[in-house]
Design an enzyme around this catalytic site. Structure first.
Site: not given
Ligand code: ARG
Length: 461
Positions: A22, A109, A282, A284, A289, A316, A324
């Protein structure tokens, strides 16, 4: 090396890494993640877990990492799953032994929940600031529209004339509720999750109250399970943005209508309109929109997150990483829409003649005739039927309504004068109504609201 190399022998399979990574979007959390780490270091130091030298070298290392991320010189490796991994790895490279102590008493977490709350609190203020800018444009245009009126519609049928100022202000009041909602959501999410650990807190002497205060949170979590699994704040932010997007979509739809040849009420500035690649004539309303179109995406981001959350057991779960992208997307899109809409409204020209002549059709004064009869003692239902009959007769016979009103035994010259162009809108005299006397009062109230919003927002900047 993974963060869990002691437990699992091998590294991640490439397909797991590809799914899991991520960093390409959560790098946006870097500054907030590092802020959280500074506070955590101070907490660990206060609890006697870190010496003052270790604390100093961790703070220094965190500052270096922050600078490397800000200027783009940070190196990111394939094993760096997310922003938390990158920062911890780099801090450890810089600070050595002390770096390896950074994650004491903490989990990604509570770490990610903390960083995301910090990010979202600020994002909501920034959105509200752009909303206020649009409201100011609407108020300015309302003030400068003076006596200009247009038909007010119900069912998209002409109903009663209203001042253009009243119409523009209607949108500004709706946006005021958006600002209110954004700030209320900000207040509700102002809770620090740091110290919740993976899910249950810690045996170490952490100080969640102290870290909450250091990070500028109003309070700390009460329940560690809730702290790490709660994404209500993301859902609320997405809802607030989605509803704001719905308001902007309705405004956009209206501007599409107003700028059509059929309505002809408004002309967009060339800077805020597009042409056609094929049809030379035209012009627009693409901003309008796109405001309408993007609102679908904002609603999608909200419903997607709600679907992600609905089946999750405490606490979690990795699903939560899916919070996100919709949040970042909605926030960046709403800024684009708000700024473009503000520019479009600031520069559009009104066609006074088209608005007024559409509003001056005699039907727009039908209610004034009925209310004239009411004042004379005729029960409203009867008055409604009399005037409705005259309108129908005027349509079928082709005779003009003023003539019929003049000739009617219960009416005559005085009520016929109510049909004069420009007259009906002046009769809307009740508080909050569409006529000039009360609209002037309304615009003062609107200006006061914008002052209050401004005063709230500057407190957070
Ligand atoms: N990148 C993870 C998230 O956005 C961070 C937390 C990861 N925690 C775990 N126990 N793998 O949630």
């Amino acid at each position: 090396m993974t963060l869990w190399h002691g437990r699992l022998e091998s590294g991640m399979a490439p397909e797991l890494a590809a799914l899991s990574v991520s960093i390409h979007y959560d790098i946006a959390l870097a500054a907030d993640d590092i802020r959280g780490s500074h506070a955590h270091v101070d907490g660990l130091t206060a609890g006697g877990i870190l010496t003052s030298q270790e604390s100093a070298s961790l703070h220094d290392a965190l500052d270096v990492v922050a600078a490397e991320i800000a200027d783009g010189t940070i190196e990111i490796f394939a094993e760096d799953e997310d922003i938390h991994t990158v920062v911890e790895r780099r801090v450890t490279q810089i600070a050595g032994e002390a770096g390896a102590k950074l994650h004491t008493g903490r989990s990604r977490n509570d770490q990610v929940a903390t960083a995301l709350r910090l990010w979202t609190k600020r994002a909501l203020v920034e959105i509200a600031t752009d909303v206020l800018a649009l409201q100011r444009v609407l108020l300015d245009r309302a003030i400068s529209a003076e006596g200009l009126y247009l038909p007010g519609y119900t069912h998209l049928q002409r109903a009663q004339p209203v001042l253009l100022a009243h119409h523009l202000a209607a949108h500004a009041w709706a946006l005021g509720r958006d600002v209110d909602r954004l700030l209320a959501a900000r207040e509700r999410m102002d809770v620090s999750p740091l110290g919740a650990g993976a899910l249950a807190g810690s045996s170490l002497p952490l100080d969640p109250d102290g870290t909450a205060a250091a990070l500028g949170f109003a309070r700390r979590f009460e329940n560690s399970l809730d702290a790490v699994s709660d994404r209500d704040f993301v859902a609320e932010a997405l809802f607030d943005v989605a509803l704001l997007g719905v308001h902007l979509s309705r405004m956009g739809e209206e501007m599409v209508l107003w700028t059509s040849e059929e309505f002809g009420f408004a002309t967009l500035a060339d800077t805020h309109a597009t042409g056609s690649s094929m049809l030379p004539q035209k012009k627009n309303a693409d901003i309008a929109e796109l405001a309408r179109g993007k609102s679908g995406r904002l609603i999608g981001n909200l419903t997607g997150l709600l679907a992600t959350l609905k089946g999750l057991p405490l606490a979690y779960n990795r699903d939560l990483q899916e919070d996100k992208e919709p949040l970042f997307d909605s926030v960046s899109q709403i800024h684009l829409i708000l700024r473009a809409m503000a520019g479009m409204y600031a520069t559009a020209a009104w066609d006074q003649a088209a608005m007024m002549s559409a509003a001056d059709s005699p039907g727009g004064a039908a209610i004034d005739l009925a209310e004239y009869l009411v004042v004379k003692g005729v029960p409203f239902r009867q008055a409604h039927a009399i005037v409705g009959g005259l309108v129908a007769e005027s349509i079928t016979s082709g005779r003009n309504l003023t003539e019929l009103v003049n000739a009617h035994e219960l009416l005559g010259a005085e009520p016929a004068a109510l049909l004069a162009p420009g007259r009906p809108v002046t009769n809307r005299t009740t508080p909050g109504g569409a006529g000039p006397v009360v609209v002037a009062v309304q615009l003062e109230h609107l200006a006061e609201l914008l002052e209050v919003e401004h005063a709230h927002l500057v407190k957070f900047m």
